[in-house]
Design an enzyme around this catalytic site. Sequence first.
Site, PDB file in Angstrom:
ATOM      1  N   ALA A 156       3.519  42.708  16.326  1.00  0.00           N
ATOM      2  CA  ALA A 156       3.532  43.945  17.121  1.00  0.00           C
ATOM      3  C   ALA A 156       3.933  43.592  18.547  1.00  0.00           C
ATOM      4  CB  ALA A 156       2.169  44.616  17.105  1.00  0.00           C
ATOM      5  N   VAL A 204      -8.790  50.877  15.771  1.00  0.00           N
ATOM      6  CA  VAL A 204      -8.609  50.546  17.180  1.00  0.00           C
ATOM      7  C   VAL A 204      -7.972  49.166  17.264  1.00  0.00           C
ATOM      8  CG1 VAL A 204      -9.708  50.254  19.418  1.00  0.00           C
ATOM      9  CG2 VAL A 204     -10.654  51.889  17.782  1.00  0.00           C
ATOM     10  N   TYR A 244       4.112  60.159  15.679  1.00  0.00           N
ATOM     11  CA  TYR A 244       4.102  58.882  14.971  1.00  0.00           C
ATOM     12  C   TYR A 244       5.105  58.870  13.820  1.00  0.00           C
ATOM     13  CZ  TYR A 244       2.489  54.348  13.452  1.00  0.00           C
ATOM     14  OH  TYR A 244       2.463  53.023  13.140  1.00  0.00           O
TER      15      TYR A 244
END
Length: 398
Positions: free
Chosen positions: A139, A274, A235
Amino acid sequence: MIIKPRTRGFICLTSHPDGTAQNIKNQIDYVKKQGTFQGPKKVLVIGASTGFGISSRITAAFGAGAATIGVFFEKPTAPGKPGTAGWYNSAAFEKEAQAAGLYAKSINGDAFSDEVKQQTIDLIKKDLGQIDLVVYSLASPRRTHPKTGVAYSSVLKPIGQPFTNKTVDFHSGVVSDISIAPIESQEDIDNTIAVMGGEDWKFWMEDLHKAGVLAPNVQTVAYSYIGPELTFPIYRNGTIGQAKNDLEATATTIDQILSNINGKAYVSVNKALVTQSSSAIPVVPLYISLLYKVMKDKNIHEGTIEQMYRLFNERLYTTDGQVPVDEQGRIRIDDWEMRDDVQAEVSKLWNEATTENLEEISDIKGYRDDFFNLFGFNFDNIDYDAETNEVIEIPSIQ
């Protein structure tokens, strides 16, 4: 030095070595409690230092007894300068793995680069010979293309029309409306796909295969997300979603690359959690805080380690050798999140959510705790007023 959390928006600028070590230990203890399973034995995790990546590495090592190599790009420690959470996570993991008699080595560098790919291949050849699982959990907001040298930056935008909906400042608990302008050109989509799509995953698998370091029947898995309709505009139907579509399509290409060694590529659609990445997406923190409330009330909540243990033990490494997938060939480890009863309750709470009632109807506290836990803070057994040694080395990185 004494290390306290310092935040800027959705980023925590500091991390605590003792707290991150506790986070790693908690995840290892969870896997040990679940018990071992027949899984991979030699594993490469690309993007191995935080979130689903570090949890994948822990699951493979302590659940299946696997030797692991982790690749990541983190800031090392220096006197008076704490390292990043991912650096401390990796140091703690290697220490725990070595204490358990498990092989664990790490490479710190730009995983998009040909140099780091070659360094990884050389290490596999030297120490492991071949690997039987490649986890791609990278990421990053930016990528320099290894072939052209062009630098790309991803953008988080809707496509076609502006997106307006609720969001929350998870630090203050203030619920407000946010509007995000749509992309200005196709270039925004192309750049985001260049960073977050499947090309780099393909490059890794091509290079590993060409070098002969992939074992017969090797598996590789990359991580994606779909989510509910209320987040689709920002998204799944936005720029990030276009990149995820590309990532998912790349699995078919990789299957062809690995066909002569009977290899297989999968995309696992994971639950909303999260992470350092998800915290940056407007709307998502509010959705997650409501989702946590609903799933905890139903006793089906999972964190990254629970997700990865279920992925490895119940999907990738089943007793009959069959990997259950959806009609698009994806592993759906988001199945509990997307249950009709869960989504119906989240939608109801979404419509009701205000600054005044948020603490009551959501698990915003759980969101905050999970966020700060990522950086080693908010653990009850850590004395954050005490001096700690900020200079922590990763044993395999000299």
